[in-house]
Every structure is written in structure tokens, then in C-alpha cells.
Scaffold this motif. Structure first.
Motif, mmCIF file in Angstrom:
data_model
loop_
_atom_site.group_PDB
_atom_site.id
_atom_site.type_symbol
_atom_site.label_atom_id
_atom_site.label_comp_id
_atom_site.label_asym_id
_atom_site.label_seq_id
_atom_site.Cartn_x
_atom_site.Cartn_y
_atom_site.Cartn_z
ATOM 1 N N ALA A 55 0.849 -1.190 0.000
ATOM 2 C CA ALA A 55 0.000 0.000 0.000
ATOM 3 C C ALA A 55 0.891 1.247 0.000
ATOM 4 C CB ALA A 55 -0.904 0.001 1.225
ATOM 5 N N ASP A 56 2.073 1.129 0.621
ATOM 6 C CA ASP A 56 2.998 2.260 0.734
ATOM 7 C C ASP A 56 4.145 2.077 -0.276
ATOM 8 O OD1 ASP A 56 4.903 4.133 1.428
ATOM 9 O OD2 ASP A 56 4.551 3.922 3.583
ATOM 10 N N TYR A 57 4.234 2.984 -1.233
ATOM 11 C CA TYR A 57 5.251 2.836 -2.292
ATOM 12 C C TYR A 57 6.679 2.831 -1.747
ATOM 13 C CZ TYR A 57 6.306 7.853 -2.124
ATOM 14 O OH TYR A 57 6.711 9.100 -1.723
ATOM 15 N N ARG A 58 6.868 3.440 -0.547
ATOM 16 C CA ARG A 58 8.231 3.497 0.005
ATOM 17 C C ARG A 58 8.769 2.105 0.331
ATOM 18 N NH1 ARG A 58 6.608 8.236 4.065
ATOM 19 N NH2 ARG A 58 4.938 6.725 4.210
ATOM 20 N N GLU A 59 7.857 1.197 0.645
ATOM 21 C CA GLU A 59 8.289 -0.191 0.898
ATOM 22 C C GLU A 59 8.747 -0.849 -0.394
ATOM 23 O OE1 GLU A 59 5.687 -2.573 3.436
ATOM 24 O OE2 GLU A 59 4.833 -0.704 4.190
ATOM 25 N N LEU A 60 8.080 -0.525 -1.479
ATOM 26 C CA LEU A 60 8.517 -1.060 -2.786
ATOM 27 C C LEU A 60 9.899 -0.508 -3.131
ATOM 28 C CD1 LEU A 60 6.373 -1.373 -6.005
ATOM 29 C CD2 LEU A 60 8.664 -0.429 -6.090
ATOM 30 N N LEU A 61 10.066 0.813 -2.914
ATOM 31 C CA LEU A 61 11.356 1.434 -3.255
ATOM 32 C C LEU A 61 12.495 0.924 -2.382
ATOM 33 C CD1 LEU A 61 10.352 5.162 -3.944
ATOM 34 C CD2 LEU A 61 10.662 3.288 -5.581
ATOM 35 N N ALA A 62 12.153 0.408 -1.187
ATOM 36 C CA ALA A 62 13.192 -0.092 -0.276
ATOM 37 C C ALA A 62 13.730 -1.458 -0.716
ATOM 38 C CB ALA A 62 12.632 -0.179 1.144
ATOM 39 N N LEU A 63 13.081 -2.087 -1.698
ATOM 40 C CA LEU A 63 13.562 -3.404 -2.153
ATOM 41 C C LEU A 63 14.793 -3.211 -3.037
ATOM 42 C CD1 LEU A 63 10.170 -5.046 -3.292
ATOM 43 C CD2 LEU A 63 11.378 -5.416 -1.119
ATOM 44 N N PRO A 64 15.958 -3.689 -2.612
ATOM 45 C CA PRO A 64 17.165 -3.458 -3.419
ATOM 46 C C PRO A 64 17.122 -4.156 -4.776
ATOM 47 C CG PRO A 64 17.631 -4.877 -1.510
ATOM 48 C CD PRO A 64 16.220 -4.431 -1.369
ATOM 49 N N GLU A 65 16.336 -5.238 -4.875
ATOM 50 C CA GLU A 65 16.323 -6.010 -6.128
ATOM 51 C C GLU A 65 15.487 -5.354 -7.237
ATOM 52 O OE1 GLU A 65 15.020 -6.874 -3.218
ATOM 53 O OE2 GLU A 65 13.285 -8.209 -3.383
ATOM 54 N N VAL A 66 14.684 -4.325 -6.884
ATOM 55 C CA VAL A 66 13.904 -3.637 -7.933
ATOM 56 C C VAL A 66 14.834 -2.716 -8.722
ATOM 57 C CG1 VAL A 66 12.066 -1.945 -8.375
ATOM 58 C CG2 VAL A 66 11.696 -3.787 -6.708
ATOM 59 N N ASP A 67 14.887 -2.905 -10.036
ATOM 60 C CA ASP A 67 15.796 -2.118 -10.878
ATOM 61 C C ASP A 67 15.154 -0.838 -11.396
ATOM 62 O OD1 ASP A 67 18.026 -4.107 -11.103
ATOM 63 O OD2 ASP A 67 16.420 -5.317 -11.960
ATOM 64 N N ALA A 68 13.849 -0.914 -11.678
ATOM 65 C CA ALA A 68 13.195 0.222 -12.345
ATOM 66 C C ALA A 68 11.721 0.250 -11.979
ATOM 67 C CB ALA A 68 13.352 0.089 -13.857
ATOM 68 N N VAL A 69 11.142 1.457 -12.030
ATOM 69 C CA VAL A 69 9.718 1.581 -11.696
ATOM 70 C C VAL A 69 8.988 2.453 -12.717
ATOM 71 C CG1 VAL A 69 10.046 1.328 -9.193
ATOM 72 C CG2 VAL A 69 10.035 3.621 -10.185
ATOM 73 N N VAL A 92 13.464 5.372 -13.652
ATOM 74 C CA VAL A 92 12.066 5.773 -13.488
ATOM 75 C C VAL A 92 11.412 6.137 -14.823
ATOM 76 C CG1 VAL A 92 10.506 7.448 -12.397
ATOM 77 C CG2 VAL A 92 12.542 6.679 -11.167
ATOM 78 N N LEU A 93 10.261 5.531 -15.065
ATOM 79 C CA LEU A 93 9.368 5.984 -16.140
ATOM 80 C C LEU A 93 8.171 6.611 -15.449
ATOM 81 C CD1 LEU A 93 8.087 6.214 -18.931
ATOM 82 C CD2 LEU A 93 7.500 3.805 -18.834
ATOM 83 N N VAL A 94 8.060 7.931 -15.554
ATOM 84 C CA VAL A 94 6.964 8.624 -14.863
ATOM 85 C C VAL A 94 5.935 9.079 -15.886
ATOM 86 C CG1 VAL A 94 8.273 10.805 -14.796
ATOM 87 C CG2 VAL A 94 6.343 10.492 -13.265
ATOM 88 N N GLU A 95 4.682 8.763 -15.593
ATOM 89 C CA GLU A 95 3.609 9.172 -16.504
ATOM 90 C C GLU A 95 3.571 10.703 -16.642
ATOM 91 O OE1 GLU A 95 1.717 8.589 -18.737
ATOM 92 O OE2 GLU A 95 1.651 6.420 -18.840
ATOM 93 N N LYS A 96 3.010 11.159 -17.748
ATOM 94 C CA LYS A 96 2.828 12.596 -17.961
ATOM 95 C C LYS A 96 1.694 13.083 -17.090
ATOM 96 C CE LYS A 96 -0.757 12.831 -19.570
ATOM 97 N NZ LYS A 96 -2.147 12.353 -19.270
ATOM 98 N N PRO A 97 1.660 14.316 -16.690
ATOM 99 C CA PRO A 97 2.741 15.294 -16.745
ATOM 100 C C PRO A 97 3.811 14.932 -15.701
ATOM 101 C CG PRO A 97 0.936 16.145 -15.441
ATOM 102 C CD PRO A 97 0.482 14.822 -15.961
ATOM 103 N N LEU A 98 5.032 15.445 -15.897
ATOM 104 C CA LEU A 98 6.114 15.117 -14.964
ATOM 105 C C LEU A 98 5.720 15.447 -13.526
ATOM 106 C CD1 LEU A 98 9.030 14.417 -14.164
ATOM 107 C CD2 LEU A 98 9.730 16.673 -14.999
ATOM 108 N N SER A 99 4.914 16.506 -13.338
ATOM 109 C CA SER A 99 4.613 16.965 -11.982
ATOM 110 C C SER A 99 3.376 17.853 -12.044
ATOM 111 C CB SER A 99 5.801 17.779 -11.455
ATOM 112 O OG SER A 99 6.055 18.850 -12.361
ATOM 113 N N LYS A 100 3.069 18.473 -10.911
ATOM 114 C CA LYS A 100 1.942 19.418 -10.889
ATOM 115 C C LYS A 100 2.442 20.849 -11.056
ATOM 116 C CE LYS A 100 -1.110 20.822 -7.565
ATOM 117 N NZ LYS A 100 -1.966 20.751 -6.371
ATOM 118 N N THR A 101 3.671 21.098 -10.591
ATOM 119 C CA THR A 101 4.220 22.462 -10.659
ATOM 120 C C THR A 101 5.641 22.434 -11.239
ATOM 121 O OG1 THR A 101 5.282 22.333 -8.497
ATOM 122 C CG2 THR A 101 2.980 23.060 -8.517
ATOM 123 N N VAL A 102 6.122 23.613 -11.631
ATOM 124 C CA VAL A 102 7.492 23.725 -12.151
ATOM 125 C C VAL A 102 8.503 23.429 -11.036
ATOM 126 C CG1 VAL A 102 9.191 25.302 -13.166
ATOM 127 C CG2 VAL A 102 6.810 25.402 -13.911
#
Ligand SMILES: NC(=O)c1ccc[n+]([C@@H]2O[C@H](COP(=O)([O-])OP(=O)(O)OC[C@H]3O[C@@H](n4cnc5c(N)ncnc54)[C@H](O)[C@@H]3O)[C@@H](O)[C@H]2O)c1
Length: 352
Positions: A55-69, A92-102
Motif C-alpha cells: 500500500a505504501d510505495y516506500r516499501e517497494l522502493l526499499a527493495l534493493p532487487e527492484v531495478d526500475a519503476v 524511473v518511467l513517470v507518466e505525464k505530466p512530470l509533476s503538478k508544478t514547475v
């Protein structure tokens, strides 16, 4: 070669094309999925064979074996998740738009520089085969100097609801959602000229027209028509340093006879339409030629374009290719989009 392990963050509507494209890639394993709604993440994990859900993406990012998201969440979370993923050493492949603000976009740019990892913005149209073919003609000088482009993406009924129509989470309506694609593809094909000014208008006159029956359209995973704080129509004129200009209009709802998608480019040697159908307008022997390439995909092929985008991302992550949609371009698009909103708000031209 060991398979690359992929995590997908955000398991809503668009995640399916990411997941399916990764699943189709022979050198990739769909490994982990995160969504605030963990049941949704679990359902997708079962469908695509991922072994872990969070449920928490930070746990996914903490997995050293994940190469890309892939980041397929609401717009207001793209930047924080993308930067955290880069800092955790993931491509990282981030969906458009890159962000909400500049400001947020610049934070991602810094994180990308710091990490040395690939940051690809999900400008999927850059990867489409119709774009690729047109780009070859443009790079060969067939259009000459492109000094004018015009693009429309008009939906008569197509407000996806949920977070898309909540300005706090989306950053805006059709301009940031659809305009980002067509402005980007024109700008990319024009050779990414420097923007000098923008002038725009945004309207909220029709609302989401959720009263209309009998027509289906793309919806957020948590579709809800109750809240709608975004514009339903926007238009803009963008001026570039080289004298070129771009005109766009986009809508979620409009009293239009039918939906319209068009992308047109005009140069001093020739012209082209990318949408609704790839067509070149050339001049030879004192004669105008409307030339239609004889290829399968003269129009934008959604699934194929995503597959090509994902394949390119994997190649870039392996150091075999440069991404076609780097973080700097995501930043430039955010500058254009936010300036158009500012122009609409203030009724003035904005100089960049
Ligand atoms: N490239 C394209 O053509 C295209 C098309 C559609 C959507 N998109 C983009 O994809 C993104 C997602 O759109 P969608 O249509 O899938 O929306 P959606 O509402 O269907 O799905 C978004 C999902 O993200 C989840 N989520 C939100 N914040 C999260 C967080 N912090 N951690 C984990 N999960 C979180 C939500 O619970 C939801 O399941 C948007 O940025 C949208 O602009 C791109």
C-alpha cells in the motif's frame, strides 16, 4: 542475462498498458506493485504475476532487487515518488505530466542528475511509429523550417472524473491532461525551440456533463463525478524564440459535433499531419503532393506506442539507448502548461 525486476506504483486504469508491455518484454519480470488501494495492487499482481504488493510505495522502493519503476499515480504525487525512486537507485518511467508544478519538476531534474539513473517522462506519442516515421522525414529536411503548428484534442464528453477533475490532485483539466501530449508532440517535432511567451484561455462553462447518457469514455479507477474543479476547455498560443508559433485547443467537454484529434505542422518546404492520419504535403516539379505513407500505423496505435515506450525505457536503463523524453523536456512542458494557466488567470501574455 538476469531479468530486470520492475515495480509499478499506481495500479489504476493506465497501469494495465505498462504492466502488459513489461509482461510482453522477454528480459523483464513484473515484480512488485503498489497502490494506496492494496486490493487493487493485489488484483493486478495476480493478473500479471507480480510477487509483491504494497500500500505504501516506500516499501517497494526499499527493495534493493527492484531495478526500475513506472509511476502511474495522480499528478500531484509524480514528482515526490519519482525523486524518491531515483534516490533509491531506480530507473524511473513517470507518466505525464512530470509533476503538478514547475518547482516539483525541478526537484525531479535535480534527483535525476544526482542519481545518474534514467528518468523517462511518459510522452508516449514520441515513441509511436507514426511519429517515428514523420521524424525521419523532418530530420531529412523534407518540411524545411517548421514555423507553425496547430493541434486540437477536443472531447465533447470525456471528463475522466475522480482525481482528474480535482485540481488539487491533477493540477488542471484537459490542458494538463491532454494538452501536455499534443503540445509536447508538436514541440518535439518542431525541434524543441525555446519558448518566449504564451497566451491562453481556460473556461469552465459546461462542467463535466455527467447528465449525458449513452456515450462511454475513459474514466479514473475511482470514477466520481461529484467534484469538478478543473477547466473544461483551454486554448493557447505559444511563441518561440526562432519565430515559430503553436496554437492548441483541448477540452473535456464541449458542444462539438464529434471528438477531434489533429496535429498539423507547417514548414517552408513542406507540411505534415500526424493526426488524424499521417500525411505529408510536399511540393515537387511545381506540383503539390499529398503523400500518405503506406504503413500499418498511419494513426496513433495506443498499445504499440506504449510497448515501444517501455522497450525504449528498458534499453535506456541498460545503457543501450538514450531516452527520447528526458527530464529536461518534462520540465519545459511544465513551464509551458503553468504559464498558460497563469495567462488564463490573469488575462495577460506571459513571457518566459
Ligand atoms: N500516457 C497516457 O496516454 C496516459 C493515459 C491515461 C493516464 N495517464 C497518466 O497516468 C496517471 C494515472 O492515471 P490513471 O488513469 O491510471 O488514474 P487512476 O485513477 O485510474 O489510477 C491512479 C491510481 O494511483 C493510485 N495512487 C494514487 N496515489 C498513490 C500513491 N501515493 N501510492 C500508490 N498509489 C497511488 C490510486 O489509488 C489509483 O489506483 C496520471 O498521471 C495520468 O495523467 C497517462
Amino acid at each position: 542475462m538476469e531479468k530486470m525486476k520492475i515495480g509499478v506504483i499506481g495500479a489504476g486504469s493506465i497501469s494495465d498498458v505498462h504492466l502488459q508491455s513489461y509482461a510482453n518484454h522477454p528480459d523483464v519480470e513484473v515484480y512488485a506493485i503498489s497502490d494506496l488501494n492494496e486490493e487493487r495492487a493485489k488484483a493486478k499482481a495476480a493478473q500479471y504475476g507480480a510477487s509483491k504488493t504494497f500500500a505504501d510505495y516506500r516499501e517497494l522502493l526499499a527493495l534493493p532487487e527492484v531495478d526500475a519503476v513506472s509511476v502511474c499515480t495522480w499528478n500531484n504525487t509524480h514528482a515526490a515518488i519519482a525523486a524518491a525512486a531515483l534516490d533509491a537507485g531506480k530507473h524511473v518511467l513517470v507518466e505525464k505530466p512530470l509533476s503538478k508544478t514547475v518547482e516539483e519538476a525541478l526537484l525531479v531534474e535535480e534527483a535525476a542528475k544526482r542519481s545518474g539513473k534514467v528518468l523517462q517522462v511518459g510522452f508516449v506519442r514520441r515513441y509511436a511509429s507514426n511519429t517515428n516515421l514523420l521524424k525521419r522525414f523532418i530530420d531529412d529536411g523534407e518540411l524545411g523550417d517548421i514555423y507553425y503548428a496547430k493541434a486540437s484534442c477536443l472531447r465533447r464528453l470525456g471528463n475522466p472524473g475522480g482525481w482528474f477533475s480535482d485540481v488539487e490532485r491533477s493540477g488542471g483539466g484537459p490542458l494538463i491532461d491532454l494538452g501536455v501530449h499534443i503540445i509536447d508532440i508538436c514541440w518535439y517535432l518542431m525541434g524543441r525551440p525555446k519558448v518566449v511567451s504564451v497566451s491562453g484561455n481556460a473556461y469552465n462553462r459546461l462542467g463535466n456533463r455527467s447528465n449525458i447518457q449513452g456515450l462511454s469514455f475513459y474514466k479514473a479507477a475511482d470514477y466520481d463525478a461529484a467534484k469538478n474543479t478543473v477547466e473544461d476547455l483551454a486554448n493557447a498560443l505559444i511563441r518561440f524564440e526562432n519565430g515559430a508559433s503553436l496554437m492548441v485547443d483541448v477540452s473535456f467537454t464541449l458542444h462539438a459535433k464529434k471528438d477531434e484529434l489533429s496535429v498539423k505542422l507547417y514548414g517552408d518546404r513542406g507540411g505534415a499531419e500526424l493526426e488524424p492520419e499521417l500525411q505529408l504535403v510536399l511540393e515537387r516539379h511545381d506540383t503539390i503532393l499529398n503523400a500518405t505513407p503506406q504503413v500499418d500505423d498511419v494513426t496513433f496505435n495506443f498499445k504499440d506506442a506504449f510497448q515501444r515506450e517501455i522497450n525504449h525505457f528498458i534499453a535506456a536503463a541498460r545503457g543501450e539507448a538514450e531516452t527520447l523524453s528526458p527530464v529536461q523536456d518534462g520540465v519545459e512542458l511544465m513551464k509551458m502548461l503553468t504559464a498558460i494557466y497563469e495567462s488564463a488567470r490573469t488575462g495577460r501574455e506571459i513571457r518566459l
